[in-house]
Design a protein around this motif. Structure first.
Motif, PDB file in Angstrom:
ATOM      1  N   UNK A 106      -7.113   4.713   2.990  1.00 46.06           N
ATOM      2  CA  UNK A 106      -7.165   5.780   3.980  1.00 46.06           C
ATOM      3  C   UNK A 106      -7.801   5.295   5.276  1.00 46.06           C
ATOM      4  N   UNK A 107      -8.858   4.481   5.173  1.00 42.49           N
ATOM      5  CA  UNK A 107      -9.523   3.966   6.368  1.00 42.49           C
ATOM      6  C   UNK A 107      -8.628   2.989   7.127  1.00 42.49           C
ATOM      7  N   UNK A 108      -7.838   2.189   6.427  1.00 44.25           N
ATOM      8  CA  UNK A 108      -6.894   1.281   7.083  1.00 44.25           C
ATOM      9  C   UNK A 108      -5.851   2.095   7.849  1.00 44.25           C
TER      10      UNK A 108
ATOM     11  N   UNK B 286      -3.843   4.280  13.034  1.00 42.24           N
ATOM     12  CA  UNK B 286      -3.486   5.443  13.852  1.00 42.24           C
ATOM     13  C   UNK B 286      -4.344   5.507  15.106  1.00 42.24           C
ATOM     14  N   UNK B 287      -5.654   5.278  14.946  1.00 44.45           N
ATOM     15  CA  UNK B 287      -6.570   5.368  16.082  1.00 44.45           C
ATOM     16  C   UNK B 287      -6.399   4.224  17.061  1.00 44.45           C
TER      17      UNK B 287
ATOM     18  N   UNK C 233       2.219   1.258  16.243  1.00 45.75           N
ATOM     19  CA  UNK C 233       3.513   1.909  16.519  1.00 45.75           C
ATOM     20  C   UNK C 233       4.290   2.221  15.235  1.00 45.75           C
ATOM     21  N   UNK C 234       3.901   3.262  14.530  1.00 45.69           N
ATOM     22  CA  UNK C 234       4.475   3.589  13.226  1.00 45.69           C
ATOM     23  C   UNK C 234       5.991   3.809  13.311  1.00 45.69           C
ATOM     24  N   UNK C 235       6.479   4.309  14.425  1.00 43.00           N
ATOM     25  CA  UNK C 235       7.921   4.540  14.549  1.00 43.00           C
ATOM     26  C   UNK C 235       8.704   3.235  14.680  1.00 43.00           C
TER      27      UNK C 235
END
Length: 104
Positions: free
Chosen positions: A88-90, A95-96, A100-102
């Motif tokens: 979760x921390x990774x 995200x923070x 670029x997840x897309x």
């Protein structure tokens, strides 16, 4: 089925006074070389792979089922217990930091 978590609540601080705003503006106008950071502790990950401020938050959680590559799971488990919190921390760090997840 588990109950859905409550929303995370933000602390509603009182508005800044004009004096506080002026002080913040004065500090913001200083060059970074004039700021003494010697009394600030390092913000390195702790043994669980998380950052201190993230560890202090009580964020709502949702149970999910997903599959993960074996090599990635072993990497998360190599530091011992708490691999789910590390995962979760990774994800939060990515995200923070504008991952670029897309584009993945």
């Amino acid at each position: 089925m588990k109950k859905m978590p409550k929303e995370y609540r933000v602390i509603d601080f009182p508005p800044l006074t004009e004096e506080e705003k002026a002080e913040l503006n004065e500090m913001a106008s200083r060059p970074a070389s004039e700021i003494n950071l010697s009394d600030i502790p390092d913000s390195k990950p702790n043994a669980n792979g998380g950052f201190y401020y993230i560890q202090s938050l009580k964020m709502p959680k949702t149970d999910i089922h997903t599959k993960i590559d074996n090599d990635t799971l072993e990497w998360l488990k190599q530091a011992g217990k708490g691999y789910q919190a590390r995962l979760n921390n990774v994800l939060r760090w990515a995200r923070m930091n504008g991952c670029p997840v897309t584009a993945l």
